[in-house]
Design an enzyme around this catalytic site. Sequence first.
Site, PDB file in Angstrom:
ATOM      1  CD  GLU A 101      -8.967  11.365   5.317  1.00 46.46           C
ATOM      2  OE1 GLU A 101      -8.170  12.844   5.029  1.00 46.46           O
ATOM      3  OE2 GLU A 101      -8.392  10.713   5.505  1.00 46.46           O
ATOM      4  CE  LYS A 111      -6.004  15.572   6.652  1.00 45.51           C
ATOM      5  NZ  LYS A 111      -5.664  13.834   6.205  1.00 45.51           N
ATOM      6  CB  CYS A 166      -8.402  12.450   9.029  1.00 42.00           C
ATOM      7  SG  CYS A 166      -7.641  10.589   8.969  1.00 42.00           S
TER       8      CYS A 166
END
Length: 272
Positions: free
Chosen positions: A39, A114, A156
């Site tokens: 990331e 995301k 993440c």
Amino acid sequence: MVAAIQMNSQDSLTDNLAQLDKLLAEAALRGVKLAVLPENFAVFGAPGQAHTASQLPAILTWLADACRRYRLWIVAGSLPSSHRPDGEVIPDGRVRSACFILDEEGVVQGRYDKIHLFDAEVGDRQATYRESAVFEPGSSVVTVPTPWGRVGLTICYDLRFPELFMALRKAGTDLLVLPAAFTAITGEAHWETLLRARAIETQCFVIAAGQTGKHGALRETWGHSMVINPWGKVLDERPEPTPGVVAVACDLGEMRKLRHSMPLMSHRRLSY
């Protein structure tokens, strides 16, 4: 052969891409065909995300060239985009954290935005994280077919939400990728546990590429990039807090045998 690329990105795009180029060259020499970046690999600092978004076309061009030079598919960690996947400009000045996957010819084969944003209090020097102040969440589950199986994309903080991973498994995923910048505190506590759980419950390989070390005065990330098999075994890991390559061969035959002997998907009785 797949690889998790561990980096220590700072706020210089030029320096970060130079670091990445060396790691991709190493991966290619080791026979890697699919490389997963962490990331915020291009620029780490959250305040600079809008500026980095303006450089997105140039960064994607650089990545495409790297794909061709090293004959790699690249899962490009996360990059800020000021546009939604349909091309619409995000209206409130925020950006999306987007993971692009490019094939060995440098062609973008998929994009995931995301979904889960890290708004949390952590007992480190930064203390408070508010990704929603900078990022707009995505909403779509994304998988991409590759020559080595179907890849499911996550980023993440998504790791803490098993329903996303189960949706990816239902969509036919074989390889789950997780670009990350886990904090040192949360990483030490939960990183490996969560990764192994996601591998076990989905019966997928998990390729987790993390940021590591210090990033300015306040941020420190956990690293420990690793590849895990569908039985939950860590096949390889980079525990050192330095950039590097974790390269592993993934046996999809092993995965199919496990799924046949323990058919979890057909045993499920509850849904989220």
